[in-house]
Design a protein around this motif. Structure first.
Motif, PDB file in Angstrom:
ATOM      1  N   PHE A 293       0.847  -1.196   0.000  1.00  8.13           N
ATOM      2  CA  PHE A 293       0.000   0.000   0.000  1.00  8.13           C
ATOM      3  C   PHE A 293       0.877   1.239   0.000  1.00  8.13           C
ATOM      4  CE2 PHE A 293       0.185  -1.860   4.329  1.00  8.13           C
ATOM      5  CZ  PHE A 293       0.999  -0.902   4.926  1.00  8.13           C
ATOM      6  N   THR A 296       0.560   7.130   3.872  1.00  4.52           N
ATOM      7  CA  THR A 296      -0.246   8.356   3.833  1.00  4.52           C
ATOM      8  C   THR A 296       0.694   9.559   3.861  1.00  4.52           C
ATOM      9  OG1 THR A 296      -0.404   8.449   6.245  1.00  4.52           O
ATOM     10  CG2 THR A 296      -2.167   7.294   5.091  1.00  4.52           C
ATOM     11  N   GLN A 299       2.070  10.080   7.245  1.00  2.00           N
ATOM     12  CA  GLN A 299       3.167   9.163   7.582  1.00  2.00           C
ATOM     13  C   GLN A 299       4.478   9.637   6.965  1.00  2.00           C
ATOM     14  OE1 GLN A 299       1.105   5.576   6.234  1.00  2.00           O
ATOM     15  NE2 GLN A 299       1.436   4.623   8.233  1.00  2.00           N
ATOM     16  N   ASP A 323      -4.109   8.549  15.882  1.00  2.00           N
ATOM     17  CA  ASP A 323      -5.238   7.743  16.296  1.00  2.00           C
ATOM     18  C   ASP A 323      -4.907   6.259  16.166  1.00  2.00           C
ATOM     19  OD1 ASP A 323      -7.767   7.676  17.267  1.00  2.00           O
ATOM     20  OD2 ASP A 323      -8.524   9.090  15.766  1.00  2.00           O
ATOM     21  N   VAL A 324      -5.644   5.433  16.887  1.00  2.00           N
ATOM     22  CA  VAL A 324      -5.454   3.998  16.733  1.00  2.00           C
ATOM     23  C   VAL A 324      -5.632   3.617  15.259  1.00  2.00           C
ATOM     24  CG1 VAL A 324      -5.914   2.984  18.990  1.00  2.00           C
ATOM     25  CG2 VAL A 324      -7.813   3.824  17.631  1.00  2.00           C
ATOM     26  N   GLY A 327      -1.261   3.977  11.718  1.00  2.00           N
ATOM     27  CA  GLY A 327      -0.015   3.491  11.137  1.00  2.00           C
ATOM     28  C   GLY A 327       1.243   4.035  11.785  1.00  2.00           C
ATOM     29  N   LYS A 328       1.221   4.171  13.100  1.00  2.00           N
ATOM     30  CA  LYS A 328       2.395   4.670  13.815  1.00  2.00           C
ATOM     31  C   LYS A 328       3.533   3.658  13.814  1.00  2.00           C
ATOM     32  CE  LYS A 328       0.042   5.380  17.624  1.00  2.00           C
ATOM     33  NZ  LYS A 328      -1.355   5.162  17.184  1.00  2.00           N
ATOM     34  N   LEU A 330       4.401   1.513  11.713  1.00  2.00           N
ATOM     35  CA  LEU A 330       5.120   1.468  10.442  1.00  2.00           C
ATOM     36  C   LEU A 330       6.116   2.638  10.345  1.00  2.00           C
ATOM     37  CD1 LEU A 330       5.221  -0.300   7.991  1.00  2.00           C
ATOM     38  CD2 LEU A 330       3.523   1.156   6.894  1.00  2.00           C
TER      39      LEU A 330
HETATM   40  P1  ADP Z   1      -1.242   2.264  15.162  1.00  2.00           P
HETATM   41  O1  ADP Z   1      -0.073   1.692  15.856  1.00  2.00           O
HETATM   42  O2  ADP Z   1      -1.096   3.689  14.805  1.00  2.00           O
HETATM   43  O3  ADP Z   1      -2.522   2.012  15.899  1.00  2.00           O
HETATM   44  P2  ADP Z   1      -0.587   0.360  13.168  1.00  2.00           P
HETATM   45  O4  ADP Z   1       0.778   0.838  12.879  1.00  2.00           O
HETATM   46  O5  ADP Z   1      -0.753  -0.823  14.057  1.00  2.00           O
HETATM   47  O6  ADP Z   1      -1.433   1.553  13.777  1.00  2.00           O
HETATM   48  O7  ADP Z   1      -1.347   0.161  11.798  1.00  2.00           O
HETATM   49  C1  ADP Z   1      -2.601  -0.458  11.714  1.00  2.00           C
HETATM   50  C2  ADP Z   1      -2.664  -1.318  10.483  1.00  2.00           C
HETATM   51  O8  ADP Z   1      -2.644  -0.495   9.312  1.00  2.00           O
HETATM   52  C3  ADP Z   1      -1.485  -2.246  10.351  1.00  2.00           C
HETATM   53  O9  ADP Z   1      -1.983  -3.482   9.918  1.00  2.00           O
HETATM   54  C4  ADP Z   1      -0.603  -1.588   9.301  1.00  2.00           C
HETATM   55  O10 ADP Z   1       0.168  -2.503   8.587  1.00  2.00           O
HETATM   56  C5  ADP Z   1      -1.605  -0.906   8.415  1.00  2.00           C
HETATM   57  N1  ADP Z   1      -1.113   0.304   7.734  1.00  2.00           N
HETATM   58  C6  ADP Z   1      -0.199   1.175   8.194  1.00  2.00           C
HETATM   59  N2  ADP Z   1      -0.010   2.186   7.309  1.00  2.00           N
HETATM   60  C7  ADP Z   1      -0.837   1.946   6.274  1.00  2.00           C
HETATM   61  C8  ADP Z   1      -1.112   2.623   5.027  1.00  2.00           C
HETATM   62  N3  ADP Z   1      -0.487   3.759   4.708  1.00  2.00           N
HETATM   63  N4  ADP Z   1      -2.031   2.083   4.204  1.00  2.00           N
HETATM   64  C9  ADP Z   1      -2.662   0.941   4.541  1.00  2.00           C
HETATM   65  N5  ADP Z   1      -2.452   0.254   5.669  1.00  2.00           N
HETATM   66  C10 ADP Z   1      -1.552   0.741   6.542  1.00  2.00           C
END
Ligand code: ADP
Ligand code: MG
Length: 756
Positions: A293, A296, A299, A323-324, A327-328, A330
Motif C-alpha cells: 500500500f 499516507t 506518515q 489515532d489507533v 499506522g504509527k 510502520l
Molecule cells: P497504530 O499503531 O497507529 O494504531 P498500526 O501501525 O498498528 O497503527 O497500523 C494499523 C494497520 O494499518 C497495520 O496493519 C498496518 O500494517 C496498516 N497500515 C499502516 N499504514 C498503512 C497505510 N499507509 N495504508 C494501509 N495500511 C496501513
C-alpha cells in the motif's frame, strides 16, 4: 515574636491544642501555612442562584424542549450549583424494610423557593451538625422531580454560615470558601474560624512573603505581586481583584512547570550529543518498495521530521501522536531501519507482553529476508534462551530488541540492568501515556551507557527517543504540556480504510444487535462485548461481565465459544485470553475495559459496549479502535438504557452533566476523529481523566484548570522559555528567588543548572 521562628498555630486565638492537631493533619502547621491556605472559591451574592430560579430552570430543562422561550434569570444547570439558604425542616425516613434511614433536610430562602438535601450516609453526624434555622451554603448537582415538583441535592457539600458571614453576605460582600475537612468540622472549625486565623496572622506573615516571579514579568503582564495577591485572595474586595489574584497564582504554577520543561529540553540538547543517522537507508527503501500500500501523506511527513532530527547531531525527543490504526508502528519501523543501516541497535518497548509479542510478529513479517535480527526480551524465557539473547544483544548481532516498559525501565525482576546493549541509536516507546517522564530519563541513560566514549569525549552520546501515543490530546494542549518533546501528528487514516459504523442503541433493541453479532460470527468474524465493571456492585446497578459471560455463553450464544477478560485477572491470564482470541480459539470476547490499546485483531469486526453512558468519550473511542483494523466494514454499538431515549436529540448545553453524557454518545456516531472526540470529552471531564495527567508527569495544580486556562498556559510557556533562553542557569542576581523557588518545587531538575 521573633521573625524567623515559625508561629505555631496552637497559640493563635481560638485554636488550642485540639484544633491545632486537626489543622496539622491537613498540613497546616504554621502561620505561613495558613497564609498559603487559599480559598478554593468564593460566594458572591450576585452570582448565587435563588431556590425559586433553580426550580424554574430545572423544571423547564426536564419538561420542555430546548426551543422553549428563555425565562428571566436564565442559567444552565450544567456545573455545580451553589445556593445559600436556611434550614426549614429536618426529617428522617427509613427504607429498605426499616433497616436503613435517610435524612431529608428542607431548605428555603428569601425567593420563596425551596429544595431538599438528601443524605443516606453519615446521618449520625448530620443529626448533630444541622439545626432548623441555620444558614448554609449548599453546593452540588441538583435534580428535579416533577412528581413532587421539587429540587433535591443528594449528598451536596454543605458549609454552615456563621453570624459573621451572614453579615458579610447581607452586605453583598464576597465570602471566601475554604476547604473544610471532615476532621475540621468535627472540632467545629468553620470557614469563619479559618478566616479569623488568617486575619490574626496576615499582617505579620505577608511581609515575609518573597516574590518569586521576575519583576519585568510582573510589570509586563500587570500581575499583582505575591503580597497583594495573597491579601486579595483571603480578603477580596471585588470579583475583579479576586480574578487578578487568581490569574497571578495560575501563572505562577504554570510558569515554574513550563520552566522545568524548558530546562529539560535545553539540558538534553546542550548536555548530550545525538547519534548521527543518515536517512538514506537501503533497507528503508526496500521496505517502501515492498509495501502493498501507499504511505499516507501524514506518515511521510512524520518520517521526514524524524529523518531531519537524525541528522541534527542532537538527540531527538519526539512524541508521535496518531489515532489507533493510523499506522504509527510502520513509521517507527522506517526510523528503526535508518538507525540499523547506520550501524545502531534499536529498542522497541510496549506496555504489555501481548503487545510486545504483537510487535515482534508484525516486524518479523515486514522484515522477512532482510537479514535483520529481531529478539524479544520477555518474562518466562528459559535461562539458556535468555543467555543467548543477551549475548546477541551485547555483541551487536541483534538489531531490534523488543520488550515491555517494565523490562527496560528495570521494574521487572531480572532484565535490563544486566543486559549490555550495543550502540543504541533509537528507542521507540509505544503507548506513552502509561510511561512517565522519569522512565524516559532512565531509558536515555541506558542508551548512553551502550556507547563506548570516543577518544575525545566531549558530551555523552545519547540515543534518539520516539514516543508513540494513541491518546488523542488536542494539539494545542499537548504542545504546551509536553513542551520538552517535539511533536509529530499523524492526522490521517490509511487510504481505503472503511470508517467504523457506530450506532447508539437502547437495551430493548439488544436482541437485534445480538442477532447481528451472530450473523457476523457465522461469517467467520469475531466480536467484542464490553462491560464497564467486573464484579457486581451494590451501589451501582451495572451488569457484571462475569455474570453476563455466563448468560451470553449459555443462553444467547450456546453455539459459539466465548472468552472472558477482566481486570481482576493476572496479567498473564489476560495475555493468554487475548492470545487465544487472536488465534481464533473463540469467537466472542466478553471483556471489561482492559482490552488492550493497540491490540491488532483485524478479524474482529463488531464491538458492543454496554452501559456506554458510563464511559468517557475518549475511552469509548479507544475501545472502538479495537475493531475496524482490517479492510472489512466494522461496527460499534453503544447500548444505553431505554429511559434515556428522550434525551437524544436534545442539545447538551441545556442538560445536566449526567444527562449530557448520554446526549454526547451521539458524538460517537458522528465522528471517528479521536482529536475531535478528545476535545468534546475534555470539556466534560477535564484533561486529568482524559489524558491521565498524573502518569504523564503533569502536577496537580491548585489554581489552574488545564482546559479553561489554556491562555494562561500559553503565556506562562512563552515567558518561561524566554527566561531560560536569556538566563539558562538563573545566575543573574534578580533571578535568585525564582531559582530558589524552582528548586524547591522541582528539586530533581537541579542537574540542568550546573552545566557550564
Ligand atoms: P497504530 O499503531 O497507529 O494504531 P498500526 O501501525 O498498528 O497503527 O497500523 C494499523 C494497520 O494499518 C497495520 O496493519 C498496518 O500494517 C496498516 N497500515 C499502516 N499504514 C498503512 C497505510 N499507509 N495504508 C494501509 N495500511 C496501513
Ligand atoms: Mg500501535
Amino acid at each position: 515574636m521573633k521573625d524567623n521562628k515559625p508561629l505555631a498555630l496552637q497559640y493563635i486565638r481560638g485554636v488550642g491544642p485540639k484544633r491545632a492537631e486537626v489543622l496539622a493533619s491537613a498540613g497546616l502547621l504554621t502561620a505561613a501555612d495558613m497564609l498559603r491556605y487559599y480559598p478554593r472559591s468564593y460566594i458572591d451574592r450576585n452570582t448565587v442562584v435563588t431556590l425559586a430560579e433553580l426550580t424554574q430552570t430545572l423544571r423547564r430543562d426536564t419538561l420542555f424542549s430546548n426551543d422553549s422561550p428563555k425565562l428571566s434569570g436564565d442559567f444552565s444547570v450544567k456545573n455545580e450549583i451553589t445556593v445559600v439558604a436556611r434550614i426549614s425542616k429536618i426529617r428522617e425516613n427509613s427504607y429498605g424494610g426499616g433497616s436503613r434511614s435517610m435524612m431529608i433536610i428542607s431548605l428555603s430562602d428569601e425567593s420563596g423557593g425551596s429544595a431538599d438535601m438528601i443524605f443516606f450516609q453519615m446521618i449520625h453526624y448530620f443529626r448533630i451538625a444541622f439545626k432548623v434555622g441555620m444558614l448554609v451554603v449548599v453546593s452540588g448537582m441538583p435534580e428535579y422531580e416533577e412528581k413532587f415538583r421539587k429540587v433535591s441535592f443528594h449528598h451536596p457539600e454543605v458549609l454552615k454560615i456563621d453570624e459573621e458571614d451572614e453579615e458579610l453576605y447581607k452586605e453583598g460582600k464576597i465570602i471566601p470558601k475554604y476547604k473544610i475537612t471532615q476532621a475540621m468540622k468535627n472540632v467545629h472549625l468553620s470557614m469563619r474560624h479559618i478566616r479569623s486565623i488568617v486575619e490574626e496572622v496576615i499582617e505579620q506573615e505577608i511581609p515575609k512573603l518573597r516574590e518569586t516571579l521576575p519583576s519585568p514579568i510582573l510589570r509586563k503582564l500587570s500581575l499583582p505581586n505575591i503580597r497583594e495577591a495573597s491579601r486579595m485572595l483571603h480578603f477580596p474586595d471585588s470579583t475583579a481583584s479576586v480574578e487578578r489574584a487568581r490569574f497571578r497564582m495560575k501563572f505562577e504554577e504554570l510558569f515554574f512547570f513550563e520552566m522545568m520543561l524548558a530546562l529539560r529540553k535545553r539540558g538534553i540538547k546542550v548536555m548530550e550529543r545525538g547519534v548521527i543517522i543518515d536517512p538514506k537507508s537501503t533497507r528503508a527503501r526496500g521496505l517502501l518498495d515492498a509495501l502493498p500500500f501507499e504511505l499516507t501523506h501524514a506518515q511521510k511527513r512524520v518520517i521526514w521530521e524524524i529523518a531531519t532530527d537524525f541528522q541534527s547531531g542532537k538527540p531527538m525527543n519526539r512524541l508521535l501522536q496518531g489515532d489507533v490504526g493510523s499506522g504509527k508502528t510502520l513509521v517507527a519501523l522506517f526510523a528503526m531501519l535508518m538507525a540499523i543501516d547506520a550501524g545502531y541497535q534499536t529498542l522497541l518497548m510496549a506496555p504489555t507482553e501481548i503487545l510486545a509479542e504483537q510487535h515482534y510478529h508484525t516486524l518479523k513479517n515486514f522484515l522477512e529476508g532482510s537479514g535483520i535480527e529481531i529478539v524479544q526480551l520477555i518474562g518466562g524465557q528459559k535461562a539458556k534462551m535468555r543467555r543467548d539473547i543477551k549475548e546477541k544483544i551485547a555483541l551487536g548481532k541483534a538489531h531490534i530488541i523488543i520488550g515491555t516498559h517494565a523490562l527496560f525501565s528495570g521494574n521487572a525482576t531480572d532484565a535490563s540492568r544486566t543486559v549490555d546493549y550495543h550502540k543504541v541509536g533509537l528507542i521507540v516507546v509505544d503507548e506513552q501515556h502509561r510511561f512517565g517522564v522519569m522512565q524516559r530519563a532512565k531509558l536515555r541513560d541506558l542508551g548512553i551507557r551502550s556507547h563506548v566514549p570516543d577518544a575525545t569525549p566531549t558530551l555523552p552520546i545519547s540515543p534518539h527517543i520516539l514516543v508513540m501515543s494513541a491518546t488523542p490530546i488536542p494539539r494545542t494542549l499537548s504542545m504546551t504540556l509536553y513542551g520538552d518533546l517535539d511533536i509529530s501528528i499523524i492526522d490521517q487514516m490509511p487510504y481505503g480504510r472503511k470508517p467504523i459504523r457506530t450506532e447508539v442503541i437502547f437495551e430493548s433493541k439488544l436482541d437485534t444487535t445480538m442477532e447481528f453479532i451472530r450473523s457476523e460470527v457465522r461469517n467467520g468474524k469475531q466480536a467484542y462485548i464490553v462491560y464497564p465493571l467486573v464484579e457486581k456492585s451494590d451501589k451501582i446497578d451495572l451488569k457484571s461481565a462475569v455474570e453476563h459471560f455466563e448468560h451470553l455463553q449459555h443462553e444467547v450464544f450456546p453455539e459459539f465459544k466465548l472468552g472472558l477478560l477482566h481486570g481482576q485477572m493476572f496479567w498473564y491470564e489476560k495475555d493468554d485470553a487475548m492470545r487465544a482470541f487472536k488465534n481464533k480459539e473463540f469467537q466472542i470476547l466478553v471483556a471489561t475495559t482492559v482490552v488492550e490499546v493497540g491490540i491488532d485483531i483485524p478479524n474482529a469486526t463488531v464491538m458492543l459496549i454496554e452501559n456506554a453512558e458510563r464511559f468517557g468519550l475518549s475511552q469509548l473511542h479507544q475501545l472502538r479502535g479495537r475493531v475496524g483494523r482490517g479492510g472489512e466494514q466494522s461496527y460499534c454499538f453503544l447500548a444505553t438504557k431505554d429511559h434515556f431515549r428522550f434525551l437524544l436529540g436534545k442539545k447538551e448545553q441545556e442538560a445536566s452533566e449526567r444527562k449530557a453524557s448520554i446526549i454526547r454518545l451521539k458524538t460517537m456516531e458522528e465522528t471517528t476523529d479521536g482529536f475531535k472526540i478528545a476535545e468534546v470529552d475534555m470539556k466534560l471531564r477535564g484533561p486529568g481523566d482524559v489524558m491521565g495527567t498524573r502518569q504523564s508527569g503533569v502536577p496537580d495544580f491548585e489554581f489552574t484548570d488545564l482546559v479553561r486556562d489554556f491562555e494562561v498556559i500559553e503565556i506562562a510557556k512563552r515567558e518561561a522559555f524566554a527566561l531560560i533562553d536569556a538566563d539558562p542557569h538563573l545566575r543573574k542576581p534578580e533571578h535568585e528567588q525564582t531559582r530558589i523557588e524552582f528548586l524547591r518545587q522541582y528539586a530533581g531538575e537541579k542537574g540542568y543548572f550546573d552545566v557550564a
